[in-house]
Design an enzyme around this catalytic site. Sequence first.
Site, PDB file in Angstrom:
ATOM      1  N   HIS A  82      81.088  87.485  13.048  1.00  0.00           N
ATOM      2  CA  HIS A  82      79.731  86.720  13.006  1.00  0.00           C
ATOM      3  C   HIS A  82      78.961  87.772  13.906  1.00  0.00           C
ATOM      4  O   HIS A  82      79.359  88.465  14.851  1.00  0.00           O
ATOM      5  CB  HIS A  82      79.930  85.418  14.098  1.00  0.00           C
ATOM      6  CG  HIS A  82      80.249  84.152  13.307  1.00  0.00           C
ATOM      7  ND1 HIS A  82      81.073  83.331  13.908  1.00  0.00           N
ATOM      8  CD2 HIS A  82      79.848  83.804  12.003  1.00  0.00           C
ATOM      9  CE1 HIS A  82      81.102  82.212  13.066  1.00  0.00           C
ATOM     10  NE2 HIS A  82      80.381  82.519  11.963  1.00  0.00           N
ATOM     11  N   CYS A  94      79.395  81.783  21.789  1.00  0.00           N
ATOM     12  CA  CYS A  94      80.149  80.918  20.542  1.00  0.00           C
ATOM     13  C   CYS A  94      80.285  79.485  21.297  1.00  0.00           C
ATOM     14  O   CYS A  94      80.162  78.470  20.226  1.00  0.00           O
ATOM     15  CB  CYS A  94      81.455  81.433  20.247  1.00  0.00           C
ATOM     16  SG  CYS A  94      81.574  82.789  19.278  1.00  0.00           S
TER      17      CYS A  94
END
Length: 702
Positions: A168, A264
Amino acid sequence: MSSVLRFLMCPPQHYDVDYVINPWMEGNIHKSSRDRAQEQWQKLYEIIRDRAEVQLVEPQKGWPDMVFTANAGLVLGDNVVLSRFYHPERQGEEPHFREWFLSQGYTVHELPSDLPFEGAGDALLDREGRWLWAGYGFRSELDSHAYLAKWLDIEVLSLRLMDERFYHLDTCFCPLSGGYLLYYPPAFDAYSNRLIELRVPPEKRIIVGEADAVNFACNAVNIHQIIILNRASPDLRTTLEQAGFEIIETPLTEFLKAGGASKCLTLRVTEPVREEVHGSASLQSRLIRLEGHLLDSGLINRALDTIVEGGGSFQVTDFHLGEQRQSTSQANVRVTAPSGTVMEEIMTQLIDLGAIAPPQEVCDNQLETVTQAGVAPDDFYVTTIYPTEVRVNCEWVRVHGQRMDAAIVVQSTPEGHRAECRLLRDLEVGDRVVVGVEGIRTVRKPENRDQRGNSQEFTFMGSGVSSERRVELVVEQIAWDLRRIRDQGGKVVVVAGPVVIHTGGGEHLSHLIREGYVQALLGGNAIAVHDMEQAMMGTSLGVDMKRGVPVRGGHRHHLKVINAIRRCGNISAAVEQGLLTNGVMYECVKNNVPYVLAGSIRDDGPLPDTQMDLLQAQQEYSRLIQGSNMILMLSSMLHSIGVGNMTPAGVKLVCVDINPAVVTKLADRGSVESVGIVTDVGLFLSLLVQQLSGLNRPYSLV
């Protein structure tokens, strides 16, 4: 919406590592302590709650990764783009996050179900609100970026992720207040790093090393001048503090086991909108068509791999599979790239594979006029070895003089339109040159199923490099094809280096010339000098060719030979005068085989026949190559590579060299009708002559 800074978090009530969907999860199945995870999450929650408002979404049993709320979606103002998770293990989170956003009054935008996008894990707003950084490569597709630009009305800058550990964008990239950026450059491709450098000045770029990157230092929460992260090295902490930031470390080791840290675990849901900023994306999109035996030949796989490896994405819009054994297939593919530069690089490679734009898409090539002799317009199309056609007046026109590394000039003549390859040095003011990659196709011979398995017809082994154990088999195939070419009046060109003589191959090459297997010889000054040294003095570079030992004064032999030939006037005169009575050059003269010797700065003498004008030598090489059916490249790297660049596809190439790097380079030209043989060139020629001597009958088409 409230102007108070707010974050969305999800308690880790059901958190665990239940599966593997990224490298961090490997080996950590059910190895995370739920109690310790709760403690670490609670500590992060309290740190953020003391500095901003925190809202919670209800955790759902069976969806352990809901705790990573950064992937819920991307928020800007009153709009949210809901995530479309790549892995089925997370797709069940989508309706729960959708429900939460709707309950809070957001306008929810939903991407097509087959277009992955993983929210603020792969899309990070510049903290100044100027643009949106959007990642792609592992979890999110490039095609989603156009939707982000449209729905959020913001400029989108696409960054390609290259390291699977940083799957990511937020694992390796963190925009900070004041225009600063914390990031790990090796996680991105060259284009993306260049884009970052263009947008963020050097004094604002804070680069982390691998040690900090794998501790998820970039996966940080930034609240004004505060940075909340798992851990920072002393050097990184010092750098950030010197930039005016306060660092708060809070251990998140249990979440690192699943591939996440503080960023996150949070989603910033109050992102202000700058009224003067409006949507745009530099994405480029093209439609291409592929035709042929797409599945059997692997062409469709190579094309799609080319797109992805080049930094783009694709969508197969239509695929028609051939119904009969010999039927060809057809596929239409929409190609997307993050910029025009990347798109052109991808399209150039796709054109080499035979891809074309559907005829209705392009009627004419884009042409630009040469304004300076010998200089092409910017963005001119660079040719390859494959037969090429261009679009003129909505018709395909074949390009003449096909060769590698040239421009394409289009002219109007009384007979119609003409296109030809033209070297840069030959471009003249007023020439119309093809630019860009629109309206160009290469004509690739479709591979026939029966031909692939037909042992009666000679075929080179798919641009392969033959190992020693296969040399005799390959030589046998080459011998059969040489006989066929000779008996049918074809043309074989030999490119030879002096190693042919040093390894004892001169007598075998002489035999090939004498027996009519060679129609042209290309080389340098040295091949001729050492051949004639052997013929006249029995040595090569002063080494006795029969005994393999140096002779006294042998180092002067090649100069004595050069001097003798110069006294005669040239090689042909030396043969006529009886000075040269055998050898490769003797056979060329006696059998009217034309040759070109291209000189270099290292040449002694040189011989009178050696062409010391490089450009003239290139032209003469090109002239002799025309119409050839096969080219034997024998231990001459520079001359072989030069000839390879001049030779169009369809000509069989055989490259023989003891150096595998030379063989591989020539085999990698892309022609399916080339073969490389890593072996001693003298041994190869000896085997070749033996095989030809065993072929007592002429080649027959019957």
